[in-house]
Design a protein around this motif. Structure first.
Motif, short mmCIF file in Angstrom:
data_model
loop_
_atom_site.label_atom_id
_atom_site.label_comp_id
_atom_site.label_asym_id
_atom_site.label_seq_id
_atom_site.Cartn_x
_atom_site.Cartn_y
_atom_site.Cartn_z
N CYS A 195 78.99 33.66 57.21
CA CYS A 195 78.73 32.28 56.84
C CYS A 195 77.26 31.95 57.07
O CYS A 195 76.62 32.47 57.99
CB CYS A 195 79.62 31.31 57.60
SG CYS A 195 79.48 31.40 59.39
N SER A 251 75.96 28.85 57.80
CA SER A 251 76.42 27.51 58.12
C SER A 251 76.18 27.20 59.58
O SER A 251 75.48 27.94 60.27
CB SER A 251 77.91 27.36 57.77
OG SER A 251 78.15 27.61 56.42
N VAL A 285 81.73 25.24 61.70
CA VAL A 285 82.29 26.42 61.03
C VAL A 285 82.54 27.53 62.03
O VAL A 285 83.54 28.25 61.94
CB VAL A 285 81.36 26.89 59.90
CG1 VAL A 285 81.81 28.23 59.36
CG2 VAL A 285 81.34 25.88 58.78
N ALA A 337 86.84 27.75 54.93
CA ALA A 337 86.92 29.10 55.49
C ALA A 337 88.16 29.83 54.98
O ALA A 337 88.10 31.02 54.65
CB ALA A 337 86.90 29.04 57.01
N THR A 358 86.86 21.54 56.38
CA THR A 358 86.01 22.62 56.87
C THR A 358 86.83 23.89 57.09
O THR A 358 86.42 24.99 56.71
CB THR A 358 85.30 22.21 58.17
OG1 THR A 358 84.56 21.00 57.95
CG2 THR A 358 84.33 23.29 58.63
#
Length: 392
Positions: free
Chosen positions: A11, A13, A17, A295, A291
């Motif tokens: 990721c 991010s 996350v 994922a 969120t």
């Protein structure tokens, strides 16, 4: 021999996350520039790389992918969505379609794609040279909204009622390319959705409140939206069509729509979960953490669903009508309902300032609208947010 059989995901991010990936029990790779030390301690592989150098990021991630294959690359940050989709495409793993990510990142490209697909957008003119913004505004007719051509969010958008305000907006937002569009009249709605394998499900529709301008600051949300079931169905179908035109395949999205007398007009699509506390609000009233859903979609898993714990949310941003130093009192406040981004005595700007906007949120949940309004007013009165002149 490596006995770790957990699926791996990368990721580009941030903090929440990482928490979600840990909850999902996956092997996490976090790309950072650099990776904050506290997050580096929470992921399996912190990967420091120049996020502005896509080839270098690809080389670093490809080396890891060869040693331990990744299943997906994703991001929940506007600025990093194109990079994440590029890396996913180059590695041949799951991620938001690269062209869709580029289109969402570039407002001019987005509007051209939507127009060609028959999705209504505001009348607009691009201004690759900011000097073209004034003639564009004259051609379109005032009032107009001047926006940064890339990225998203209210900080890159200004409502202009005069040509002098257009010139000021260009100075504030420039010197990069902008887009000038005719202001759309009508109530605004925020539509949250999840898309997996090209199939979109609208999760929630909220009435959205926006500041008076020139700064296009979000000042609050309401769920339910206040629309009739037929009105919500119309918005859901409109957004689903728009995402299909943009080529969405694996992502969550936050779409802003204005509802005019002639039907819906798409204002913006962000290929990410909503900001602030909207992800939490959506989970409370619809049972989906967007969120976490981002994922799970990246991993090819079903989206986790839980029973909603409330039927209504009243969400109001903490804003100020003038600049200065902010003061408030948290004594006796129901703390879970209040999130503040400034400490007492911090400098703040007004809600209409290009660099101002929201400095916190008051969010209350329940089932009775009158009770929610009463609780919100009581919290706001107890909090007593105020601004005193900044004499420094």
């Amino acid at each position: 021999m490596d006995t770790d059989t957990r699926p791996s995901v990368a990721c580009v991010s941030g903090r929440r996350v990482v928490d979600v990936l840990n909850e999902l029990g996956v092997r996490s790779v976090l790309l950072g520039d650099p990776t904050p030390l506290d997050l580096a301690c929470q992921v399996d592989v912190p990967l420091d790389t120049d996020l502005g150098d896509w080839q270098a990021a690809e080389a670093a991630l490809r080396w890891l992918h060869a040693a331990r294959p990744l299943e997906a690359v994703f991001s929940v940050y506007d600025a990093h969505l194109p990079l994440a989709s590029y890396l996913a495409a180059r590695l041949g793993v799951r991620g938001l379609d690269f062209q869709a990510a580029l289109t969402c990142h570039d407002k001019i490209r987005m509007r051209m794609a939507l127009e060609s697909g028959g999705v209504r957008v505001p009348d607009y003119l691009p201004a690759a040279d900011p000097a073209d913004a004034l003639p564009a505004a004259q051609r379109l007719g005032l009032p107009v909204v001047v926006k940064k051509a890339t990225g998203s969010g209210g900080r890159g958008s200004m409502l202009c009622r005069t040509l002098q305000e257009v010139a000021h907006a260009v100075d504030v937002l420039g010197p990069l390319a902008v887009i000038v569009e005719r202001a759309v009249e009508g109530p605004e709605y925020a539509v949250q959705s999840v898309t997996s394998h090209g199939k979109t499900e609208v999760v929630s529709i909220l009435a959205q409140h926006v500041g008076p301008g020139p700064r296009q600051a979000e000042t609050g949300y309401d769920f339910p939206s206040g629309l009739s079931p037929e009105g919500e169905d119309q918005l859901a179908a409109f957004v689903t069509e728009a995402l299909a035109v943009l080529g969405f395949d694996h992502s969550v999205s936050h779409t802003q729509v204005r509802l005019t007398g002639d039907g819906p007009v798409l204002i913006n699509v962000a290929a990410r979960p909503p900001g602030g506390q909207l992800w939490a609000a959506t989970e409370r009233v619809r049972g989906i953490d967007l969120t976490r859903a981002a994922a799970e979609i990246a991993l090819g898993r079903p989206v986790t669903r839980s029973a909603p714990s409330a039927t209504r949310v009243l969400y109001r941003c903490v804003t100020f009508d003038r600049p200065g130093r902010a003061w408030y009192d948290l004594d006796g406040i129901d703390s879970p309902a209040v999130t503040l981004d400034v400490d007492p005595g911090d400098s703040v700007r007004s809600v209409d300032d290009p660099e101002g906007g929201s400095y916190g949120r008051i969010v209350v949940y329940g089932d009775d609208p009158a009770e929610l309004e009463s609780r919100y007013r009581a919290i706001l009165t107890s909090l007593g947010p105020r601004v005193e002149p900044d004499n420094q």
